[in-house]
Write a protein that holds these residues in place. Structure first.
Motif, PDB file in Angstrom:
ATOM      1  N   ALA A 188      10.333  53.258  48.383  1.00 39.07           N
ATOM      2  CA  ALA A 188      11.646  52.627  48.582  1.00 39.07           C
ATOM      3  C   ALA A 188      11.511  51.339  49.395  1.00 39.07           C
ATOM      4  O   ALA A 188      12.137  50.327  49.083  1.00 39.07           O
ATOM      5  CB  ALA A 188      12.595  53.597  49.281  1.00 39.07           C
ATOM      6  N   ARG A 189      10.673  51.364  50.416  1.00 37.33           N
ATOM      7  CA  ARG A 189      10.483  50.161  51.241  1.00 37.33           C
ATOM      8  C   ARG A 189       9.860  49.038  50.402  1.00 37.33           C
ATOM      9  O   ARG A 189      10.278  47.887  50.473  1.00 37.33           O
ATOM     10  CB  ARG A 189       9.624  50.469  52.456  1.00 37.33           C
ATOM     11  N   ARG A 190       8.878  49.378  49.577  1.00 41.58           N
ATOM     12  CA  ARG A 190       8.254  48.360  48.717  1.00 41.58           C
ATOM     13  C   ARG A 190       9.251  47.821  47.689  1.00 41.58           C
ATOM     14  O   ARG A 190       9.124  46.689  47.237  1.00 41.58           O
ATOM     15  CB  ARG A 190       7.017  48.919  48.015  1.00 41.58           C
ATOM     16  N   MET A 191      10.248  48.633  47.348  1.00 38.63           N
ATOM     17  CA  MET A 191      11.252  48.206  46.369  1.00 38.63           C
ATOM     18  C   MET A 191      12.390  47.428  47.025  1.00 38.63           C
ATOM     19  O   MET A 191      13.314  46.999  46.344  1.00 38.63           O
ATOM     20  CB  MET A 191      11.802  49.417  45.611  1.00 38.63           C
ATOM     21  N   GLY A 192      12.359  47.269  48.344  1.00 38.73           N
ATOM     22  CA  GLY A 192      13.359  46.439  48.996  1.00 38.73           C
ATOM     23  C   GLY A 192      14.258  47.120  50.001  1.00 38.73           C
ATOM     24  O   GLY A 192      15.141  46.473  50.558  1.00 38.73           O
ATOM     25  N   ALA A 193      14.067  48.405  50.262  1.00 32.84           N
ATOM     26  CA  ALA A 193      14.875  49.052  51.303  1.00 32.84           C
ATOM     27  C   ALA A 193      14.530  48.416  52.641  1.00 32.84           C
ATOM     28  O   ALA A 193      13.356  48.214  52.957  1.00 32.84           O
ATOM     29  CB  ALA A 193      14.612  50.549  51.336  1.00 32.84           C
ATOM     30  N   CYS A 194      15.544  48.072  53.417  1.00 33.47           N
ATOM     31  CA  CYS A 194      15.281  47.415  54.702  1.00 33.47           C
ATOM     32  C   CYS A 194      14.881  48.419  55.771  1.00 33.47           C
ATOM     33  O   CYS A 194      14.284  48.043  56.774  1.00 33.47           O
ATOM     34  CB  CYS A 194      16.472  46.573  55.147  1.00 33.47           C
ATOM     35  N   ASP A 195      15.181  49.693  55.544  1.00 35.27           N
ATOM     36  CA  ASP A 195      14.748  50.727  56.479  1.00 35.27           C
ATOM     37  C   ASP A 195      14.764  52.064  55.758  1.00 35.27           C
ATOM     38  O   ASP A 195      15.394  52.203  54.695  1.00 35.27           O
ATOM     39  CB  ASP A 195      15.650  50.790  57.710  1.00 35.27           C
ATOM     40  N   CYS A 196      14.076  53.044  56.322  1.00 36.64           N
ATOM     41  CA  CYS A 196      14.000  54.375  55.744  1.00 36.64           C
ATOM     42  C   CYS A 196      14.165  55.409  56.859  1.00 36.64           C
ATOM     43  O   CYS A 196      13.651  55.213  57.961  1.00 36.64           O
ATOM     44  CB  CYS A 196      12.656  54.590  55.050  1.00 36.64           C
ATOM     45  N   ASN A 251      19.936  41.512  60.597  1.00 34.25           N
ATOM     46  CA  ASN A 251      18.860  40.631  60.136  1.00 34.25           C
ATOM     47  C   ASN A 251      17.649  40.719  61.048  1.00 34.25           C
ATOM     48  O   ASN A 251      17.128  39.717  61.515  1.00 34.25           O
ATOM     49  CB  ASN A 251      19.335  39.184  60.055  1.00 34.25           C
ATOM     50  N   ALA A 252      17.224  41.925  61.317  1.00 34.13           N
ATOM     51  CA  ALA A 252      16.076  42.131  62.205  1.00 34.13           C
ATOM     52  C   ALA A 252      14.823  41.502  61.622  1.00 34.13           C
ATOM     53  O   ALA A 252      14.656  41.443  60.416  1.00 34.13           O
ATOM     54  CB  ALA A 252      15.858  43.628  62.408  1.00 34.13           C
ATOM     55  N   PRO A 253      13.922  41.033  62.464  1.00 38.85           N
ATOM     56  CA  PRO A 253      12.667  40.463  61.978  1.00 38.85           C
ATOM     57  C   PRO A 253      11.912  41.474  61.129  1.00 38.85           C
ATOM     58  O   PRO A 253      11.903  42.658  61.440  1.00 38.85           O
ATOM     59  CB  PRO A 253      11.894  40.151  63.265  1.00 38.85           C
ATOM     60  N   GLY A 254      11.316  41.006  60.054  1.00 45.50           N
ATOM     61  CA  GLY A 254      10.535  41.867  59.188  1.00 45.50           C
ATOM     62  C   GLY A 254      11.358  42.606  58.163  1.00 45.50           C
ATOM     63  O   GLY A 254      10.852  43.416  57.413  1.00 45.50           O
ATOM     64  N   GLU A 255      12.670  42.337  58.135  1.00 48.00           N
ATOM     65  CA  GLU A 255      13.535  43.034  57.194  1.00 48.00           C
ATOM     66  C   GLU A 255      13.213  42.620  55.759  1.00 48.00           C
ATOM     67  O   GLU A 255      13.067  41.469  55.460  1.00 48.00           O
ATOM     68  CB  GLU A 255      14.994  42.701  57.511  1.00 48.00           C
ATOM     69  N   ALA A 256      13.106  43.605  54.897  1.00 50.58           N
ATOM     70  CA  ALA A 256      12.879  43.324  53.482  1.00 50.58           C
ATOM     71  C   ALA A 256      14.179  42.860  52.848  1.00 50.58           C
ATOM     72  O   ALA A 256      15.257  43.265  53.275  1.00 50.58           O
ATOM     73  CB  ALA A 256      12.365  44.561  52.780  1.00 50.58           C
ATOM     74  N   ILE A 277      19.422  51.307  53.111  1.00 47.21           N
ATOM     75  CA  ILE A 277      18.629  52.233  53.914  1.00 47.21           C
ATOM     76  C   ILE A 277      18.421  53.469  53.043  1.00 47.21           C
ATOM     77  O   ILE A 277      19.385  54.048  52.542  1.00 47.21           O
ATOM     78  CB  ILE A 277      19.335  52.615  55.227  1.00 47.21           C
ATOM     79  N   ALA A 278      17.170  53.865  52.852  1.00 49.59           N
ATOM     80  CA  ALA A 278      16.837  55.034  52.042  1.00 49.59           C
ATOM     81  C   ALA A 278      16.622  56.240  52.956  1.00 49.59           C
ATOM     82  O   ALA A 278      16.060  56.109  54.048  1.00 49.59           O
ATOM     83  CB  ALA A 278      15.584  54.761  51.216  1.00 49.59           C
ATOM     84  N   MET A 279      17.072  57.414  52.482  1.00 51.32           N
ATOM     85  CA  MET A 279      16.893  58.663  53.229  1.00 51.32           C
ATOM     86  C   MET A 279      16.196  59.674  52.330  1.00 51.32           C
ATOM     87  O   MET A 279      16.469  59.740  51.137  1.00 51.32           O
ATOM     88  CB  MET A 279      18.238  59.275  53.621  1.00 51.32           C
TER      89      MET A 279
END
Length: 142
Positions: A106-114, A134-139, A91-93
């Protein structure tokens, strides 16, 4: 004889090992406090390089990292995790007040949430629950 400590009553999900990386002591303390209160095992690092050392010595289920930090920043940590094919979720902040939308990067690089700073306890715990569930749409970092 002392009684054993009471288990947290607001546990929303299974306990996980979580690394919190932020050069802001107050943000790291806020995040770590609420994650521990939710029943997680939390380690803290004050810089990206310190976080990378901890990640090299043990496995974490989740890393919650700031983006802008001296030395190694959060994007560099994400890139290194991807290069190592590490399954660790991130998770990126960020306050996201720069010229570039670093949370989108960060999301494009694989962070599952921001999380955009400032965020509250509920936003933090929802993001962590989603990342661990493992929420749907998780990177994925794989």
């Amino acid at each position: 004889p002392q009684k054993p400590p009471k288990a947290p009553t607001n546990r929303l999900y299974t306990m996980a090992t979580i690394l919190v990386i932020d050069d802001s002591r107050s943000v790291a303390a806020f995040v770590a406090h609420h994650l521990r209160e939710a029943g997680h095992e939390v380690s803290e690092a004050a810089s990206g390089s310190e976080g990378a050392l901890l990640m090299g010595s043990r496995r974490f289920d989740l890393v919650v990292t700031d983006i802008y930090m001296p030395e190694t920043d959060g994007l560099e940590l994400l890139m290194n995790l991807r290069l190592q094919h590490a399954p660790t979720r991130v998770i990126a902040m960020s306050s996201n007040d720069g010229l570039v939308d670093v949370l989108s990067v960060a999301r494009r690089m694989g962070a599952c949430d921001c999380l955009t700073k400032p965020f509250n306890q509920g936003q933090l715990l929802r993001a962590v629950s989603s990342a661990l569930g493992n929420a749907p749409g998780e990177a994925s970092l794989n």
